[in-house]
Motif scaffolding. Structure first.
Motif, PDB file in Angstrom:
ATOM      1  N   THR A   1      61.798  45.095  28.076  1.00 47.06           N
ATOM      2  CA  THR A   1      60.765  45.977  28.623  1.00 47.06           C
ATOM      3  C   THR A   1      61.229  46.592  29.939  1.00 47.06           C
ATOM      4  O   THR A   1      61.029  47.792  30.182  1.00 47.06           O
ATOM      5  N   VAL A   2      61.857  45.798  30.779  1.00 48.99           N
ATOM      6  CA  VAL A   2      62.358  46.306  32.058  1.00 48.99           C
ATOM      7  C   VAL A   2      63.418  47.376  31.821  1.00 48.99           C
ATOM      8  O   VAL A   2      63.434  48.417  32.486  1.00 48.99           O
ATOM      9  N   ARG A   3      64.296  47.155  30.857  1.00 52.31           N
ATOM     10  CA  ARG A   3      65.341  48.139  30.569  1.00 52.31           C
ATOM     11  C   ARG A   3      64.751  49.446  30.061  1.00 52.31           C
ATOM     12  O   ARG A   3      65.214  50.531  30.408  1.00 52.31           O
ATOM     13  N   ASN A   4      63.730  49.356  29.210  1.00 53.82           N
ATOM     14  CA  ASN A   4      63.070  50.581  28.751  1.00 53.82           C
ATOM     15  C   ASN A   4      62.380  51.302  29.899  1.00 53.82           C
ATOM     16  O   ASN A   4      62.385  52.533  29.964  1.00 53.82           O
ATOM     17  N   LEU A   5      61.779  50.539  30.798  1.00 54.71           N
ATOM     18  CA  LEU A   5      61.123  51.134  31.957  1.00 54.71           C
ATOM     19  C   LEU A   5      62.141  51.885  32.809  1.00 54.71           C
ATOM     20  O   LEU A   5      61.912  53.030  33.226  1.00 54.71           O
ATOM     21  N   LEU A   6      63.284  51.261  33.059  1.00 60.21           N
ATOM     22  CA  LEU A   6      64.327  51.889  33.873  1.00 60.21           C
ATOM     23  C   LEU A   6      64.969  53.066  33.155  1.00 60.21           C
ATOM     24  O   LEU A   6      65.477  53.998  33.794  1.00 60.21           O
ATOM     25  N   ALA A   7      64.939  53.044  31.822  1.00 61.19           N
ATOM     26  CA  ALA A   7      65.519  54.142  31.044  1.00 61.19           C
ATOM     27  C   ALA A   7      64.580  55.333  30.918  1.00 61.19           C
ATOM     28  O   ALA A   7      64.950  56.359  30.343  1.00 61.19           O
ATOM     29  N   GLY A   8      63.352  55.193  31.425  1.00 63.26           N
ATOM     30  CA  GLY A   8      62.400  56.295  31.379  1.00 63.26           C
ATOM     31  C   GLY A   8      61.488  56.296  30.175  1.00 63.26           C
ATOM     32  O   GLY A   8      60.751  57.271  29.946  1.00 63.26           O
ATOM     33  N   ASP A   9      61.517  55.222  29.376  1.00 62.69           N
ATOM     34  CA  ASP A   9      60.670  55.142  28.185  1.00 62.69           C
ATOM     35  C   ASP A   9      59.333  54.458  28.439  1.00 62.69           C
ATOM     36  O   ASP A   9      58.533  54.296  27.516  1.00 62.69           O
ATOM     37  N   GLY A  10      59.104  54.016  29.674  1.00 60.98           N
ATOM     38  CA  GLY A  10      57.840  53.372  30.015  1.00 60.98           C
ATOM     39  C   GLY A  10      57.919  51.863  29.892  1.00 60.98           C
ATOM     40  O   GLY A  10      58.915  51.309  29.399  1.00 60.98           O
ATOM     41  N   PRO A  11      56.859  51.157  30.314  1.00 61.38           N
ATOM     42  CA  PRO A  11      56.827  49.689  30.244  1.00 61.38           C
ATOM     43  C   PRO A  11      56.521  49.209  28.826  1.00 61.38           C
ATOM     44  O   PRO A  11      55.445  48.696  28.528  1.00 61.38           O
ATOM     45  N   VAL A  12      57.492  49.398  27.923  1.00 61.15           N
ATOM     46  CA  VAL A  12      57.300  49.085  26.505  1.00 61.15           C
ATOM     47  C   VAL A  12      58.515  48.314  26.002  1.00 61.15           C
ATOM     48  O   VAL A  12      59.599  48.370  26.579  1.00 61.15           O
ATOM     49  N   PHE A  13      58.342  47.613  24.892  1.00 65.17           N
ATOM     50  CA  PHE A  13      59.454  46.878  24.289  1.00 65.17           C
ATOM     51  C   PHE A  13      60.289  47.787  23.404  1.00 65.17           C
ATOM     52  O   PHE A  13      61.519  47.679  23.363  1.00 65.17           O
ATOM     53  N   ASN A  14      59.632  48.667  22.669  1.00 64.92           N
ATOM     54  CA  ASN A  14      60.309  49.646  21.819  1.00 64.92           C
ATOM     55  C   ASN A  14      59.945  51.054  22.271  1.00 64.92           C
ATOM     56  O   ASN A  14      58.764  51.363  22.448  1.00 64.92           O
ATOM     57  N   ALA A  15      60.933  51.885  22.462  1.00 64.07           N
ATOM     58  CA  ALA A  15      60.685  53.262  22.882  1.00 64.07           C
ATOM     59  C   ALA A  15      59.808  53.974  21.851  1.00 64.07           C
ATOM     60  O   ALA A  15      60.014  53.851  20.642  1.00 64.07           O
ATOM     61  N   GLY A  16      58.800  54.679  22.347  1.00 59.83           N
ATOM     62  CA  GLY A  16      57.904  55.410  21.455  1.00 59.83           C
ATOM     63  C   GLY A  16      56.720  54.610  20.963  1.00 59.83           C
ATOM     64  O   GLY A  16      55.895  55.137  20.206  1.00 59.83           O
ATOM     65  N   GLU A  17      56.625  53.332  21.352  1.00 64.93           N
ATOM     66  CA  GLU A  17      55.495  52.492  20.947  1.00 64.93           C
ATOM     67  C   GLU A  17      54.952  51.772  22.175  1.00 64.93           C
ATOM     68  O   GLU A  17      55.627  50.922  22.750  1.00 64.93           O
ATOM     69  N   ARG A  18      53.743  52.131  22.563  1.00 66.00           N
ATOM     70  CA  ARG A  18      53.144  51.591  23.787  1.00 66.00           C
ATOM     71  C   ARG A  18      52.521  50.226  23.487  1.00 66.00           C
ATOM     72  O   ARG A  18      51.337  50.120  23.162  1.00 66.00           O
ATOM     73  N   VAL A  19      53.335  49.188  23.616  1.00 62.86           N
ATOM     74  CA  VAL A  19      52.897  47.810  23.367  1.00 62.86           C
ATOM     75  C   VAL A  19      53.255  46.986  24.590  1.00 62.86           C
ATOM     76  O   VAL A  19      54.397  47.003  25.048  1.00 62.86           O
ATOM     77  N   GLU A  20      52.273  46.268  25.130  1.00 61.23           N
ATOM     78  CA  GLU A  20      52.476  45.431  26.313  1.00 61.23           C
ATOM     79  C   GLU A  20      52.866  44.032  25.851  1.00 61.23           C
ATOM     80  O   GLU A  20      52.016  43.177  25.616  1.00 61.23           O
ATOM     81  N   SER A  21      54.164  43.793  25.757  1.00 59.43           N
ATOM     82  CA  SER A  21      54.644  42.534  25.188  1.00 59.43           C
ATOM     83  C   SER A  21      54.797  41.434  26.219  1.00 59.43           C
ATOM     84  O   SER A  21      55.082  40.285  25.851  1.00 59.43           O
TER      85      SER A  21
END
Length: 549
Positions: free
Chosen positions: A11-31
């Protein structure tokens, strides 16, 4: 580094990559259960060359030590030993001696942050008590209000401690007037209220997806009791408990036998009792909550906050005749615990589905300290699945299923690269960020999270979504291999049910202002929505009874 700690880092890596605080890019799930831990770990990620894996391990260690230090100093000040008088680490010995505190404090999970936050909140309350002792009640009171307000962002169940701390702060500050109390309430509630609004609009739920996966609203008292006894029995915790209770009783008697004076001193004693009650009552509430929801599948982990609260008032005690015996007894137990006491089930799954998480992965990977992706690359299945996806022509779904000679990876043409594996942390660590990693228990997969689970299944794993759902959701057509085509057709029909379509849109549809509004207004109903894990039954679109809100 635990598998669940690796979930946080993806999730942190996606956040830093600009995909938001999500586990999978394109899917807004708070894991991730701990919101604050996720965003704190993003800070070292802003520094080029920093290993997020090692940063999370070190940060957990630093927070753990800081929390222990705050608890120690708070207890020292509580007993009026702020001067040259010596103190000894009675309750602190219990924390230092227990292997689960070490394991989870440096596991990449939020345990270290929890210990740090609990210690800091307690210390701030004691400092406010000291201010009243000095007659300086007009000092700063907003820091403890702000810090205790962070409770649900550290972990939602810590709101129980936050409420108790808030009540104590009201008792300490009520003489300053109700306007001041209301102001402190605003300071405490502003940030968590703002985040809850964001959560409902962004993710479409009132709670993190972990609450759906573990069905925190259900009561499983028997399993929770097993979980409690597993911790108490493994480390013979009744031995230090005797020492802690004896020391607390002797100190209380000593305090009560001092000559009482009317007026301010009696009021201060009342305030002191309230401050001491905060961690003790909170320990009881947190323990009861954990027992009610069935504990956890990781040995000891969920009971550590309650245990830490229990020892905080006597984390340090004045050195004297009345504390010598409890300290010596607790110290002897601590040495014995460090050297000899470990779960009897070792690296295997223990009774009642409880496991030694750290030892399991150490044994599985053949590495005494697995931390990085390279350390986890020897996982016997996940690396093979990632390689199968890379070798496929076009977008594919990789999922484990029955094959001649045993289970193996099946790869199907699909609408998006997806990997299905239970241990999300390992899979998410080894798979690129553009690969969707899914689970069957609902931590990152709302289809599983909103499905019903297996009755009395393993805590955190009882959803166990069947493979036809993954094939149907990935758009697999034609040969379905180890899954009967009828099952896939039923799952496809179930995913077309209106309420399920709306649930899918809540986290997959582009986030427009209208989508945010619909997510926000429908978050209560959506959080309680469930459908049958049996695809044929779910395909009827008949609503199941909603869970209690």
């Amino acid at each position: 580094m635990s598998d669940d700690g690796l979930i946080v880092l993806r999730t942190v890596r996606n956040l830093l990559a600009g995909d938001g605080p999500v586990f999978n890019a394109g899917e807004r799930v708070e894991s991730n259960t701990s919101t604050l831990w996720t965003y704190l770990l993003a800070l070292p990620g802003l520094v080029p060359g920093i290993s997020l894996n090692w940063a999370s391990v070190v940060a957990g260690l630093l927070f753990s030590v800081a929390g222990l230090g705050f608890a120690f100093d708070g207890a020292r000040r509580l007993f009026g030993a702020a001067g040259p008088r010596a103190v000894v680490p009675l309750g602190a010995l219990v924390v230092v001696a227990l292997p689960p505190f070490w394991d989870f404090g440096t596991s990449g999970l939020e345990t270290g942050l929890i210990v740090g936050w609990l210690g800091l909140t307690w210390w701030l309350l004691v400092r406010r008590l000291e201010a009243w002792r000095r007659g300086d009640g007009a000092g700063r009171d907003w820091p403890p209000a702000f810090v205790l307000g962070l409770a649900p962002l550290v972990r939602p169940d810590l709101a129980l401690f936050g409420v108790m701390a808030a009540l104590a702060l009201v008792v300490l500050e009520y003489r300053r007037g109700w306007r001041r109390i209301v102001g402190l309430g605003v300071v405490a509630a502003a940030l968590p209220a703002a985040y809850e609004t964001f959560r409902a609009g962004y993710y479409g739920l009132l709670v993190p997806s972990t609450a759906l996966a573990k069905e925190a609203s259900e009561a499983r008292w028997q399993q929770g009791t097993y979980y409690l006894l597993d911790l108490l029995g493994t480390y013979r915790l009744w031995i230090p408990a005797v020492g802690l209770v004896l020391a607390a009783a002797l100190l209380a008697v000593r305090a009560l036998t001092r000559r009482r004076q009317p007026g301010p001193e009696l009021a201060l004693r009342g305030r002191t009792a309230v401050v001491v009650a905060v961690p003790l009552v909170s320990a009881l509430l947190l323990a009861v909550y954990v027992i009610r929801v069935g504990g956890d599948f990781m040995h000891g982990r969920m009971l550590l906050p309650a245990l830490f609260c229990l020892v905080m008032p006597v984390a340090a005690v004045p050195l004297g005749r009345w504390t010598t015996l409890p300290v010596l007894g607790t110290a002897a137990w601590a040495v014995f615990c460090l050297m000899a006491l470990r779960p009897a089930y070792g690296a295997t799954l223990g009774p009642n589905w409880i496991a030694n998480e750290r030892l399991y992965y150490v044994s599985l990977l053949g590495n005494p300290h697995p931390v990085t992706a390279e350390d986890y690359s020897t996982h016997p299945m996940v690396a093979e699945g990632v390689a199968a996806l890379e070798a496929a022509d076009g977008h594919s779904l990789a999922i484990v299923g029955a094959k001649p000679g045993g289970a193996g990876w099946w790869v199907y043409p699909a609408e998006r690269d997806s990997l299905v594996w239970l241990n999300l942390g390992v899979a998410g660590e080894l798979a690129p960020l553009d690969v969707r990693v899914l689970d069957g228990v609902g931590l990152v997969n709302p289809i599983a999270g909103h499905a019903t689970g297996l009755p009395n299944g393993r805590i955190g794993h009882d959803k166990d979504l069947l493979p036809e759902w993954f094939l149907a959701d990935a758009g697999v057509r034609g040969d379905t291999g180890f899954v009967g085509p009828t099952y896939v057709a039923d799952a496809r029909a179930a995913l077309a049910c209106p309420r399920t379509v709306e649930m899918l849109a809540s986290y997959r549809a582009p986030l427009t202002a209208e989508r945010f509004r619909d997510n926000l207004t429908g978050s209560v109903e959506r959080s309680t929505y469930r459908f049958s894990r049996d695809a044929a039954e779910a395909a009827t679109c008949a609503p199941l009874p909603a869970l209690p809100e």
